[in-house]
Design a protein around this motif. Structure first.
Motif, short mmCIF file in Angstrom:
data_model
loop_
_atom_site.label_atom_id
_atom_site.label_comp_id
_atom_site.label_asym_id
_atom_site.label_seq_id
_atom_site.Cartn_x
_atom_site.Cartn_y
_atom_site.Cartn_z
N GLU A 132 10.78 2.65 0.18
CA GLU A 132 11.35 1.87 -0.91
C GLU A 132 11.07 2.51 -2.26
O GLU A 132 11.96 2.62 -3.11
N VAL A 133 9.83 2.94 -2.49
CA VAL A 133 9.51 3.54 -3.79
C VAL A 133 10.20 4.88 -3.94
O VAL A 133 10.66 5.25 -5.03
N CYS A 134 10.32 5.64 -2.84
CA CYS A 134 11.01 6.93 -2.91
C CYS A 134 12.49 6.74 -3.26
O CYS A 134 13.05 7.49 -4.06
N LYS A 135 13.12 5.74 -2.66
CA LYS A 135 14.53 5.47 -2.96
C LYS A 135 14.70 4.99 -4.39
O LYS A 135 15.63 5.41 -5.09
N THR A 136 13.81 4.12 -4.83
CA THR A 136 13.91 3.56 -6.17
C THR A 136 13.87 4.64 -7.24
O THR A 136 14.58 4.57 -8.25
N GLY A 141 8.47 13.65 -17.51
CA GLY A 141 9.27 14.33 -16.50
C GLY A 141 9.97 13.39 -15.56
O GLY A 141 9.91 12.16 -15.67
N ARG A 142 10.66 14.00 -14.60
CA ARG A 142 11.40 13.26 -13.58
C ARG A 142 10.92 13.69 -12.20
O ARG A 142 10.86 14.88 -11.91
N PRO A 143 10.55 12.74 -11.33
CA PRO A 143 10.11 13.11 -9.98
C PRO A 143 11.25 13.71 -9.17
O PRO A 143 12.39 13.28 -9.29
N ARG A 144 10.90 14.71 -8.34
CA ARG A 144 11.91 15.39 -7.54
C ARG A 144 11.64 15.31 -6.04
O ARG A 144 12.56 15.41 -5.23
N GLY A 145 10.39 15.17 -5.64
CA GLY A 145 10.07 15.12 -4.22
C GLY A 145 8.58 14.88 -4.05
O GLY A 145 7.80 15.00 -4.99
N ALA A 146 8.19 14.52 -2.82
CA ALA A 146 6.79 14.18 -2.57
C ALA A 146 6.39 14.55 -1.15
O ALA A 146 7.23 14.66 -0.26
N VAL A 150 0.85 -1.20 0.00
CA VAL A 150 0.00 0.00 0.00
C VAL A 150 0.88 1.25 0.00
O VAL A 150 0.62 2.21 -0.73
N GLY A 151 1.93 1.23 0.82
CA GLY A 151 2.84 2.36 0.86
C GLY A 151 3.53 2.59 -0.47
O GLY A 151 3.66 3.73 -0.93
N TRP A 152 3.98 1.51 -1.10
CA TRP A 152 4.60 1.62 -2.43
C TRP A 152 3.63 2.25 -3.41
O TRP A 152 3.96 3.22 -4.11
N VAL A 182 3.24 14.48 -5.71
CA VAL A 182 4.60 14.33 -6.20
C VAL A 182 4.92 15.53 -7.09
O VAL A 182 4.12 15.91 -7.95
N PHE A 183 6.10 16.09 -6.88
CA PHE A 183 6.60 17.19 -7.68
C PHE A 183 7.68 16.66 -8.62
O PHE A 183 8.52 15.84 -8.23
N GLY A 184 7.66 17.14 -9.85
CA GLY A 184 8.66 16.73 -10.82
C GLY A 184 9.06 17.90 -11.69
O GLY A 184 8.48 18.99 -11.61
#
Length: 362
Positions: A113-117, A82-87, A65-67, A140-142
């Motif tokens: 885990e998803v943030c690191k990936t 685009g590319r994700p930059r932060g959330a 669920v977190g992922w 999510v900001f990108g």
């Protein structure tokens, strides 16, 4: 409730002033586009997951669920090229204790885990109590190079229509999980997305009761549902190679194709025999009596990309993505006209209606 989700969104959007300095594109795509600095523009996307509507204990572990809570918004950034930059993540936790600290910790392990990936750090959010189910809202900001955002409205006649990866595998995995948990009867009504039935214990993953599906097929399909992978690399490659429209497959391929056709005011003609259907999904469909193409058209949550590109741009992207181990499949072409047409091997033509999941459809 006789209310269409997308008609409601359009109606509410009409009440808002979207034309403002710094707003390049507002409501109507996978993410907003805001003017940035140093040659980039900002992308912003928000999504909400509700327990009992988007996930159940019986089919999803807390870490899954977190992922997915972040992956769904990261996928929107990918769909813009685009590319994700932060959330940031807002969590409404049930007060009745169904989500004690250890379950929330596991959920945040999935978030981490998803943030690191995807190199998308979680930089803030909010946590509140609620009398209702668990609710997670991610933003999510990108970034994307200025003028480079791939909008649904950019498809042109003569373009190739393509998809990345395999389509329908998440829905096939959900069906496997439903059967493992004994929810297949509840799911037959199709009224809950993406899961149906009632909460239950986590099922053991194995072939028992699944019509003889091989363990590796079960494992692949279950992971496809629990851990769908946003196609950030593919989105960037497609943008650089000159693709036109892009959309992510979150509500089913039929919905996403129709969104591109409507936004671009073109017709998409796709071939049924070109759908990239994974052998495990085809086998599961045969054993469960469900055409794997139905999962592809209407299942959703694959987080693959669908889009259009001029033939030369498609060829460049195909070569680059194949070198990266990313599957890219041409499934049709763009024509003058409207709507989405499916061409069958026998020459028969069907109109592809947008019958993916809709929160307000009866």
């Amino acid at each position: 409730m006789n209310l269409d989700e997308f008609a409601l969104i359009r109606s509410l959007a009409e009440r808002l002033e979207q034309a403002a300095p710094g707003v390049v594109a507002g409501i109507g795509d996978d993410a907003a586009v805001l003017a940035g600095v140093d040659g980039d523009e900002w992308l912003v996307s928000t999504d909400t997951l509700v327990e009992g509507v988007h996930f159940l204990d019986a089919t999803m572990r807390p870490e899954d669920v977190g992922w997915k809570a972040l992956a769904v918004s990261i996928s929107d950034i990918a769909a813009m090229g685009g590319r994700p930059r932060g959330a940031v993540l807002a969590v409404a936790v049930p007060k009745q204790g169904s989500w004690p600290a250890e379950r929330l910790t596991a959920l945040y392990d999935g978030v981490a885990e998803v943030c690191k990936t995807f190199a998308c750090p979680l930089v803030g959010g909010d946590t509140v109590g609620t009398a209702g189910p668990l609710v997670l809202t991610s933003t999510v900001f990108g970034t994307v190079p200025a003028g480079g955002a791939r909008l649904r409205s950019l498809a042109q006649p003569g373009d190739v229509v393509f998809v990345t990866g395999w389509v329908g595998v998440s829905a096939a995995g959900l069906e496997v999980l439903r059967r493992l948990a004994g929810l297949e009867r509840a799911a037959a009504g199709g009224g809950v997305s993406p899961v149906g039935g009632t909460q239950g214990a986590q099922p053991a993953i194995g072939p028992a009761g699944l019509g003889g599906l091989a363990p590796d097929e079960v494992e692949y399909l279950v992971r496809a549902h629990r851990r769908p992978v946003p196609q950030v690399l593919a989105g960037e490659v497609l943008r650089r190679c000159g693709s036109n429209a892009l959309n992510d497959i979150s509500d089913g391929l039929a919905n996403e194709l129709n969104e591109i056709a409507e936004a671009s005011q073109v017709r998409l003609r796709v071939r049924a025999d070109k759908l990239p259907l994974h052998p495990a999904a085809i086998n599961a469909g045969r054993r469960f009596g469900v055409p794997a193409s139905d999962w592809a058209w209407y299942g959703g949550e694959d987080f693959e990309l669908v889009g259009t590109a001029p033939p030369l741009a498609f060829a460049r992207a195909l070569a680059q993505l194949e070198a990266e181990g990313v599957r890219l499949t041409q499934i049709g072409r763009v024509e003058v006209g409207d709507g989405v047409i499916v061409e069958h091997p026998d020459g028969r033509l069907d109109i592809l209606e947008p019958r993916g999941y809709n929160h307000f459809r009866e």
